[in-house]
Design a protein around this motif. Structure first.
Motif, PDB file in Angstrom:
ATOM      1  N   HIS A  32       0.762  -1.129   0.016  1.00  3.33           N
ATOM      2  CA  HIS A  32      -0.157   0.082  -0.014  1.00  3.33           C
ATOM      3  C   HIS A  32       0.932   1.203  -0.120  1.00  3.33           C
ATOM      4  CE1 HIS A  32      -3.019  -2.899   1.591  1.00  3.33           C
ATOM      5  NE2 HIS A  32      -3.819  -2.182   0.419  1.00  3.33           N
ATOM      6  N   ASP A  91      -1.704  -0.617  -3.866  1.00  6.60           N
ATOM      7  CA  ASP A  91      -3.061  -0.286  -3.968  1.00  6.60           C
ATOM      8  C   ASP A  91      -3.340   1.001  -3.236  1.00  6.60           C
ATOM      9  OD1 ASP A  91      -3.455  -2.494  -5.230  1.00  6.60           O
ATOM     10  OD2 ASP A  91      -4.718  -3.383  -3.511  1.00  6.60           O
ATOM     11  N   ASP A  92      -4.359   1.714  -3.650  1.00  4.38           N
ATOM     12  CA  ASP A  92      -5.326   2.904  -2.976  1.00  4.38           C
ATOM     13  C   ASP A  92      -4.733   4.246  -3.529  1.00  4.38           C
ATOM     14  OD1 ASP A  92      -6.103   0.692  -1.566  1.00  4.38           O
ATOM     15  OD2 ASP A  92      -5.822   1.907   0.475  1.00  4.38           O
ATOM     16  N   HIS A 226      -8.720   1.286  -8.891  1.00  3.55           N
ATOM     17  CA  HIS A 226      -8.997   0.237  -7.648  1.00  3.55           C
ATOM     18  C   HIS A 226     -10.420   0.778  -7.118  1.00  3.55           C
ATOM     19  CE1 HIS A 226      -7.802  -1.974  -4.143  1.00  3.55           C
ATOM     20  NE2 HIS A 226      -7.662  -1.044  -3.403  1.00  3.55           N
ATOM     21  N   HIS A 230     -13.224   3.545  -2.088  1.00  4.67           N
ATOM     22  CA  HIS A 230     -12.603   2.368  -1.900  1.00  4.67           C
ATOM     23  C   HIS A 230     -13.633   1.348  -0.945  1.00  4.67           C
ATOM     24  CE1 HIS A 230     -10.059  -0.404   0.146  1.00  4.67           C
ATOM     25  NE2 HIS A 230      -8.763  -0.019  -0.538  1.00  4.67           N
TER      26      HIS A 230
END
Ligand SMILES: [Zn+2]
Length: 341
Positions: A32, A91-92, A226, A230
């Motif tokens: 991340h 991710d993110d 993504h 979220h």
């Protein structure tokens, strides 16, 4: 961690990398964010410490052939020809991927893909799991009854709060998005009353801006989606929500960056991805999508439900450990067929 995960990690720790090499299998792995220091593990559970990340980058360079995602088609067609192939992902879309992760990966010439949740890049808003963790850690001491959560939540000691921070977002993500929003609204309102400047206090939760995403793209980082918000794309979510979660990020990234072929599901485990999700992702026009289910990359996997492994804060023997994940390929395939893939 599952029994399989523990077993693979155990075998990964004693099989020497050189011995495991001939049995290699291509894999995808992700992290991340990266921070110089981890101040509060309960809140920064998504962050690698910079020195550990530097070790990880050296290890990836030494033991693997780290490839850009454009090589996926060839690797999936001929996995046996690419036993050392590895696809690295983040991710993110945390701001520290630009300031901390990118320079390390560039120094080792490691290609990587960044999956951004476009709503959070657009607004800078914390993700729902971050709000849930912040609520657990920062809401004033006391008992709370929140909408759609049956039991009362008691916030007192640090240990109580840390345990709740870990559990609460998992409970929230199984709700329909509209219900979770009502719960999150109450949490946000209660946190608002504390007067704490949460953005200043928790800089590791800061998102990239579009200018920064473009800067990474110019450096050769592949930008993927993504989802928009979220949030989990499980079967209890309405079809419109799933469609929006797949379509909107593609449109936003194509407008801001120019191209978007890859998708990674938020959370990405069995309970977080259903038939409606992968069909929406396929129909939105992505070439490949990644779960967070263990496995190695091979041609028989549905291209919109590929396996991926989340890197632990410290990894010592990935070269031996990752190939063992192939033991889960059968289970991955049976799950895929359960959801119509
Ligand atoms: Zn995520």
């Amino acid at each position: 961690m599952t029994t399989l995960g523990r077993l693979s990690r155990w075998s990964g720790n004693w099989i020497p990398a050189a011995l495991a090499r001939p049995f290699g299998a291509p894999t995808a792995v992700f992290f991340h964010g990266v921070e110089r220091r981890i101040v509060d593990p309960a809140l920064q559970s998504n962050q690698h410490r910079l020195d550990a990340f530097e070790d990880l980058a050296r290890l990836l360079k030494r033991d693997f052939n780290v490839l850009p995602p454009d090589a996926l088609a060839e690797v999936l067609r001929n996995p046996a020809r690419h036993p050392r192939a590895l696809f690295l992902m983040s991710d993110d879309g945390y701001a520290n991927t630009l300031t901390m992760a990118a320079p390390v990966l560039k120094a080792h010439s490691l290609p990587w893909t960044l999956f951004v949740s476009t709503h959070h890049i657009d607004t800078g808003e914390f993700t729902p799991p971050t709000w849930a963790r912040l609520f657990a850690m920062e809401a004033p001491e006391g008992g709370y009854k929140l909408p759609h959560i049956e039991s009362a939540l008691i916030l007192g000691t640090y240990e109580q709060r840390a345990a709740l921070a870990e559990d609460m977002w998992k409970c929230l993500k199984n709700m329909a998005f509209s219900h979770a929003q009502e719960t999150l609204d109450v949490m946000r309102a209660l946190l608002g009353k504390t007067g704490i400047d949460l953005k200043a206090k928790y800089p590791s939760e800061t998102f990239l801006t579009w200018d920064q995403v473009r800067a990474l793209d110019r450096e050769g980082v592949t930008i993927g989606a993504h989802a928009d918000v979220h949030w989990a794309m499980h079967e209890d979510q309405p079809t419109d929500f799933l469609r929006e979660q797949a379509l909107r990020p593609k449109q936003r990234i194509e407008k801001e960056v120019g191209h978007c072929r890859f998708f990674a599901y938020p959370f990405g485990n069995r309970g977080d991805v259903g038939r409606g999700a992968w069909e929406a992702v396929r129909d939105a026009g992505y070439d490949y999508a990644f779960t967070t289910i263990a496995g190695t990359l091979n041609a028989s996997a549905n291209p919109w439900l590929l396996p991926r492994y989340g890197l632990a804060p410290q990894e010592t023997n990935l070269a031996a450990f990752l190939p063992v994940l192939r033991a889960n390929n059968g289970r991955l395939r049976s799950w895929q067929s359960q959801i119509g893939a």
